[in-house]
Motif scaffolding. Sequence first.
Motif, PDB file in Angstrom:
ATOM      1  N   LYS A  39      40.324  35.899  36.046  1.00 44.61           N
ATOM      2  CA  LYS A  39      40.452  35.827  37.504  1.00 44.61           C
ATOM      3  C   LYS A  39      39.094  35.939  38.185  1.00 44.61           C
ATOM      4  O   LYS A  39      38.801  35.213  39.140  1.00 44.61           O
ATOM      5  CB  LYS A  39      41.384  36.939  37.998  1.00 44.61           C
ATOM      6  CG  LYS A  39      42.858  36.698  37.683  1.00 44.61           C
ATOM      7  CD  LYS A  39      43.713  37.824  38.251  1.00 44.61           C
ATOM      8  CE  LYS A  39      45.191  37.558  37.980  1.00 44.61           C
ATOM      9  NZ  LYS A  39      46.057  38.653  38.499  1.00 44.61           N
ATOM     10  N   ARG A  40      38.248  36.842  37.657  1.00 45.63           N
ATOM     11  CA  ARG A  40      36.911  36.996  38.243  1.00 45.63           C
ATOM     12  C   ARG A  40      36.069  35.743  38.047  1.00 45.63           C
ATOM     13  O   ARG A  40      35.286  35.358  38.925  1.00 45.63           O
ATOM     14  CB  ARG A  40      36.200  38.216  37.631  1.00 45.63           C
ATOM     15  CG  ARG A  40      36.801  39.553  38.057  1.00 45.63           C
ATOM     16  CD  ARG A  40      35.891  40.700  37.676  1.00 45.63           C
ATOM     17  NE  ARG A  40      35.711  40.820  36.235  1.00 45.63           N
ATOM     18  CZ  ARG A  40      36.504  41.520  35.444  1.00 45.63           C
ATOM     19  NH1 ARG A  40      37.556  42.174  35.943  1.00 45.63           N
ATOM     20  NH2 ARG A  40      36.261  41.599  34.142  1.00 45.63           N
ATOM     21  N   PHE A  48      37.218  32.658  37.856  1.00 44.33           N
ATOM     22  CA  PHE A  48      37.712  31.656  38.798  1.00 44.33           C
ATOM     23  C   PHE A  48      37.250  31.974  40.216  1.00 44.33           C
ATOM     24  O   PHE A  48      36.872  31.069  40.970  1.00 44.33           O
ATOM     25  CB  PHE A  48      39.239  31.586  38.734  1.00 44.33           C
ATOM     26  CG  PHE A  48      39.772  30.639  37.693  1.00 44.33           C
ATOM     27  CD1 PHE A  48      40.044  29.319  38.012  1.00 44.33           C
ATOM     28  CD2 PHE A  48      39.973  31.060  36.388  1.00 44.33           C
ATOM     29  CE1 PHE A  48      40.538  28.443  37.051  1.00 44.33           C
ATOM     30  CE2 PHE A  48      40.456  30.198  35.419  1.00 44.33           C
ATOM     31  CZ  PHE A  48      40.738  28.868  35.751  1.00 44.33           C
ATOM     32  N   GLU A  49      37.292  33.262  40.574  1.00 39.80           N
ATOM     33  CA  GLU A  49      36.867  33.659  41.918  1.00 39.80           C
ATOM     34  C   GLU A  49      35.381  33.384  42.139  1.00 39.80           C
ATOM     35  O   GLU A  49      34.972  33.007  43.241  1.00 39.80           O
ATOM     36  CB  GLU A  49      37.167  35.146  42.130  1.00 39.80           C
ATOM     37  CG  GLU A  49      38.650  35.458  42.246  1.00 39.80           C
ATOM     38  CD  GLU A  49      38.931  36.955  42.272  1.00 39.80           C
ATOM     39  OE1 GLU A  49      37.945  37.727  42.153  1.00 39.80           O
ATOM     40  OE2 GLU A  49      40.096  37.350  42.393  1.00 39.80           O
ATOM     41  N   ALA A  50      34.581  33.566  41.082  1.00 44.17           N
ATOM     42  CA  ALA A  50      33.149  33.292  41.201  1.00 44.17           C
ATOM     43  C   ALA A  50      32.885  31.817  41.476  1.00 44.17           C
ATOM     44  O   ALA A  50      31.884  31.452  42.107  1.00 44.17           O
ATOM     45  CB  ALA A  50      32.428  33.732  39.928  1.00 44.17           C
ATOM     46  N   ARG A  51      33.791  30.967  41.021  1.00 48.94           N
ATOM     47  CA  ARG A  51      33.665  29.524  41.277  1.00 48.94           C
ATOM     48  C   ARG A  51      34.372  29.098  42.563  1.00 48.94           C
ATOM     49  O   ARG A  51      34.426  27.911  42.876  1.00 48.94           O
ATOM     50  CB  ARG A  51      34.228  28.727  40.089  1.00 48.94           C
ATOM     51  CG  ARG A  51      33.497  28.952  38.778  1.00 48.94           C
ATOM     52  CD  ARG A  51      33.842  27.866  37.767  1.00 48.94           C
ATOM     53  NE  ARG A  51      35.264  27.851  37.443  1.00 48.94           N
ATOM     54  CZ  ARG A  51      35.794  28.407  36.351  1.00 48.94           C
ATOM     55  NH1 ARG A  51      35.003  29.054  35.489  1.00 48.94           N
ATOM     56  NH2 ARG A  51      37.084  28.327  36.118  1.00 48.94           N
ATOM     57  N   GLY A  52      34.969  30.087  43.260  1.00 47.10           N
ATOM     58  CA  GLY A  52      35.699  29.778  44.487  1.00 47.10           C
ATOM     59  C   GLY A  52      37.031  29.123  44.226  1.00 47.10           C
ATOM     60  O   GLY A  52      37.525  28.359  45.065  1.00 47.10           O
ATOM     61  N   GLU A  53      37.640  29.395  43.074  1.00 45.96           N
ATOM     62  CA  GLU A  53      38.918  28.783  42.710  1.00 45.96           C
ATOM     63  C   GLU A  53      39.974  29.865  42.504  1.00 45.96           C
ATOM     64  O   GLU A  53      39.665  31.055  42.378  1.00 45.96           O
ATOM     65  CB  GLU A  53      38.765  27.948  41.429  1.00 45.96           C
ATOM     66  CG  GLU A  53      37.719  26.844  41.533  1.00 45.96           C
ATOM     67  CD  GLU A  53      37.481  26.145  40.195  1.00 45.96           C
ATOM     68  OE1 GLU A  53      38.154  26.544  39.209  1.00 45.96           O
ATOM     69  OE2 GLU A  53      36.628  25.242  40.124  1.00 45.96           O
ATOM     70  N   ILE A  54      41.214  29.453  42.438  1.00 41.99           N
ATOM     71  CA  ILE A  54      42.335  30.358  42.170  1.00 41.99           C
ATOM     72  C   ILE A  54      42.880  30.048  40.781  1.00 41.99           C
ATOM     73  O   ILE A  54      43.173  28.887  40.460  1.00 41.99           O
ATOM     74  CB  ILE A  54      43.441  30.204  43.225  1.00 41.99           C
ATOM     75  CG1 ILE A  54      42.890  30.549  44.622  1.00 41.99           C
ATOM     76  CG2 ILE A  54      44.633  31.106  42.895  1.00 41.99           C
ATOM     77  CD1 ILE A  54      43.887  30.325  45.734  1.00 41.99           C
TER      78      ILE A  54
END
Length: 447
Positions: free
Chosen positions: A271-272, A274-280
Motif C-alpha cells: 500500500k505504501r 502504491f501511495e508513493a506513486r500516487g496510486e491506489i
Amino acid sequence: MGKATMADQSQTAATQADTQAGPQSSSNKGFFSLLEIDMRLLGMVGAFILIALAFNMFTDGRFVTPRNIFNLTVQTVSVAIMATGMVFVIVTRHIDLSVGALLAISSAIGAMMQARWLPQIVGLDYGNPLIAPIAIVTCLAVGTLIGAFNGWLVGYQKIPAFIVTLGGLLIWRYVGWYVTDGQTIAPLDQTFTVLGGAEGTLGVTLSWAVGILASAFTIYALWNARNARKNHGFPIKPLWAEVTIGGVAVVAILGYIATLNAYDIPVGKLKRLFEARGEIMPAGYSEAYGLPISVIILIVVAIAMTLVAKKTRLGKYIFATGGNPDAAELSGINTKLLTVKIFALMGFLCGLSAVIASARLQSHANDIGTLDELRVIAAAVIGGTALSGGIGTIHGAILGALIMQSLQSGMAMVGVDAPLQNIVVGSVLVFAVWIDIQYRKRLGMKI
C-alpha cells in the motif's frame, strides 16, 4: 631370448586380464564414485540439510519457510562474498583478521559520502542519480587501497599477515568511528539500498527467467565438460550419472526460485509503494519478492572467483605458491607482488560487502561487520580451505558461510542467547577442522 619372449607374453596376458577386468571393476564401483562427487562437499550439503530440518522441527515449521529462506539468503551474502576472497588468502598461507574492520571503514566513508559530503560540499541533493554510483565506487576504492597496503606490508616488508591484519582490525574500525563521529549515518540513497536485497528484488517473472537461464547454463556446462574430457581421451562418467547430476542441479535451482517467489510482500508495504506513486492498490492485489539483487551479485562474484582460480595465470600462481612458496619463487613467480594482489582483491571484496551490508540495513552503524572476520575465516575453513595452504574451493566457502548463518539464525529463532550461540559456533568450527584433518589423513592429502 626365450626368457624375454615369455616375459613379454606374460606381460601381455596380464594387460589383457586387466583390460577385461576393467568394466567389471567399474561396474562394481559405488554410486557416488560413478557420479564423481566430492564426498566432503556432499557431507557439507547433508549437514546443511540436517541443520535446516532440525531447526524446522524446533521452531514448529518456521525455519524452512519462504520468508526465512529469503532472509537467510540475504543475510549470508556479505559474509559469503568475503569468504571467497579469504580462500585465496588462506591458500597462500596467510590470514586476514581485518576484513570486518575494512567493511566498517568502507561502509562509514560510503555512508558519509551519501548523507553528508556530497549533499553539503558538492551540492548533490538526496536522490540525485550520481550519489549511488559515487558511493559504491568509494566503498570499493577504500577497501582495495587498504587491502593493497596490507599486502605491501606483508609481501614487501615481510611483516607477518597475522600481525598486520590484527593491527588493521583495531585501527580501521575506529578510524571509521572518527569519520562518523560515532553516529549512525542514515538515510542512505534509495538506489544504493536496492543492492542490499531486502528492498531490491527481481519479482516473480524475472526470477523465473534467471532460474531458467541458470538451469540451461548448468546443463550446457556439464555437457561441454563431458565433451572436452571425451575429446582429450579422459575417462567420462556414464550418461545416466551426468543426467542425474544435471537433474539435481536444475531441481535445486528452480526449487530455490519457486521458494523465493512464494514469499509475498506484506500488504502494508504494498500500500505504501502504491501511495508513493500516487496510486491506489487494487483489492486483493499481491506481489512476491523473488530473487534478491544481492544474491545475483554473489553469484557473479562466485563465478568470477572460480574462473580466476581455475582458468587464469593468477589463480595458478596462487595455488602454486600455497603448495610450495619456495619452489614458486624459484620458478619465477613474483610472490611479493602476488601477495599485494591477493590482499587488494580481499579488500575489494570487503568494500563490495560493505555496500551490500549497509544497503541491507539502510544505514551505517558503528557495529557493522563486528566479528565478521571470524565468520569469514570459519566459512572458508568449514568449506574445505586448508590452513596449511594450497587447497581451497570457492563453492565450499560459500556453502560454509550458509551453514554458519543457518546455525546463527536457527539458534536465534529457537531463543538461544548470544553467548551460547558463540559457544556453539566456535565448537562447530573446531569440530569441522578436526573432521577435515581426519578426512585429509584418510586420503593421504596434505594437512
